[in-house]
Enzyme design. Sequence first.
Site, PDB file in Angstrom:
ATOM      1  CG  ASN A 141      61.769  69.548  -6.634  1.00 38.41           C
ATOM      2  OD1 ASN A 141      63.225  68.980  -6.275  1.00 38.41           O
ATOM      3  ND2 ASN A 141      60.949  69.387  -5.675  1.00 38.41           N
ATOM      4  CB  SER A 205      58.602  77.341 -10.597  1.00 41.28           C
ATOM      5  OG  SER A 205      57.804  76.780  -9.777  1.00 41.28           O
ATOM      6  CG  HIS A 208      60.034  77.145 -16.802  1.00 42.39           C
ATOM      7  ND1 HIS A 208      59.625  76.775 -18.307  1.00 42.39           N
ATOM      8  CD2 HIS A 208      60.178  78.415 -16.589  1.00 42.39           C
ATOM      9  CE1 HIS A 208      60.041  78.201 -18.522  1.00 42.39           C
ATOM     10  NE2 HIS A 208      60.298  78.649 -17.665  1.00 42.39           N
ATOM     11  NE  ARG A 218      52.397  70.500   3.216  1.00 46.13           N
ATOM     12  CZ  ARG A 218      51.522  70.390   3.420  1.00 46.13           C
ATOM     13  NH1 ARG A 218      50.897  69.165   3.142  1.00 46.13           N
ATOM     14  NH2 ARG A 218      50.421  71.278   4.382  1.00 46.13           N
ATOM     15  N   GLY A 221      52.492  80.233  -2.746  1.00 54.43           N
ATOM     16  CA  GLY A 221      53.070  80.775  -3.969  1.00 54.43           C
ATOM     17  C   GLY A 221      52.793  82.774  -4.046  1.00 54.43           C
ATOM     18  CE1 TYR A 482      61.877  81.600  -1.764  1.00 46.76           C
ATOM     19  CE2 TYR A 482      64.472  83.677  -2.786  1.00 46.76           C
ATOM     20  CZ  TYR A 482      63.200  81.865  -2.941  1.00 46.76           C
ATOM     21  OH  TYR A 482      63.354  81.736  -4.064  1.00 46.76           O
TER      22      TYR A 482
END
Length: 574
Positions: A141, A205, A208, A218, A221, A482
């Site tokens: 996170n 991520s 991991h 929430r 992908g 992004y």
Amino acid sequence: MFGVKHMKWWGWGVEGVGFHHEDKPRFAPFVKEKVGLDLSEPGTAAPGFDEIDVPESLLPDELAAALARAVGDKHVITEDLDRVVHTFGKSVRDLVRLRRNQLKRVPDAVVYPGDESQVSAVMQAVLDADAVLIPFGGGSNIAGSLEPLTGETRPVVSMDMGRMNRVLDLDTEAGLARIQAGALGPALEEQLNRRGWTLGHFPDSFTHSTLGGWVATRSSGMQSDKYGDIADITRGLRMVTRTESENGPGVDTVVLRPLPSTSTGPSVREMILGSEGRLGVITEVTVNVHQLPEERVVLAWFFPDFERGLKAMQDISQSEVNVLVARCSDHRETAFSFATQKKQKGVKKLVTDGLFKMLERRGWDLDKMCMAFIGFEGSKSHVTHQKSLVKDIVGKYDGVFVGKGPGQMYDQKKFDTPYLRDFLLDRGATADVSETAVPYSQIKELYDNTITAAEEAMTEAGVPGYIMCHLSHNYHSGACLYFTFAVVEKPEEQLQAYDMVKRAVQQSFIDNGGTLSHHHGVGMEHSPWMEQDVSPAGSGMIDSLFDAVDPGKNLNPGKVTHTGEPGVSDLSDW
């Protein structure tokens, strides 16, 4: 620990793996030009663990005994390294604090339950001791969702879900799989793939992070255009939560059956999605799964500029096309991608040079050129048909087909980007990401204004920096933007300019019709913008829910809603 894999305590990923630029001849000149950073000078590595001052465990004997009864002696860990691994996630702020030896509050113990009954027993022990319980998945996170609150005097227990990592059941007729919440992405996919199925959920991520963590934040992908976000994929779940009675706090389990749809009042499922451990501990999730496709391919296109690339992505999303991935980088990110390529030789170099010369003859400004990746999956006939539809749409916006090569490279390297952040931190550059979702009608305005806000913040801070962006995760009405940015600061001032830029970016999202986060969650980094995002009344509803379920603030307190500054975790802030 018991077969549970953890990332290195000081950075992203596993020991021995990192970013290297020596085989990328254009990278060092690019960084020098854009932010003035000389990569020929050696970096400063993260400190050794023996240089870190770890606060002593405050675990009381009585609670230690109760935890041991719940999970067994060997599954209660109080050693310093394990406790530090479970203190933070992997945000820039987390990594800088570790490098600065700033560990104000560390979990007093880490427990590893093996099943739901042990999760319940641990929670009951924590509640009986008026302690704090923080669920831990993969530790990936980056929004401040894991750390204990500074000033917390009660014992803090981190619950690592890593032993609960199995696919429990596969309903091939319904296309549903029941999976334990601690399953990491690769382990989950390996178990499904062996039987010919896939979840199709691949966040950055993925390597991991865990299924439970995806649900709790929430997640989204890379293939969400086809498979949906984790909120779409999640059909049912089980969560151990707190209850109240005359005898004091107890525990129970929320059970949501995997129904295709319901009309049964406010959605409990939606309440749990994104709750970041404040309502309980997710133990298993039932998810949509799909049979492995016959064919899968990711292709690349160039567009003359980002505006035409955005329009092409919008048309694809709102057409009858059903793509796997539709991602378009702005000219800044496209230039960065070229800079990270290995040296081209022979025929490949000749083809690339020839393509660029052809585009220049067409009048393209190569400094404004943007690259897009569009992925297709399914039967051979379906993929062929979808490619034909996309070709027609892309052609309307002067898109030029590049081929499979860049798409294959994107597929191979898609989980490696976070390693670059550690490389830059070693050299005095702070790099981070912020993402939002916004309607198509406002997407270009938000993009322009966010770039401007970030660059103005860099100027105000008096530091060199760079910001770039891509569009991904398309929906009927809009998409995710992004942003990635980096600033170069003096080591003693690190995080000052970063904070100014980060806040400018986040505020720009809100001011220009976007959300504070599309898929990274809220934690403590983004919570100061919650009232602006969901309205004060909406934020108050969330607080009321948390207070009703957890009146003692024992379950990961301080996350999602607090009134302090980004990343501040003092008890007085909420």
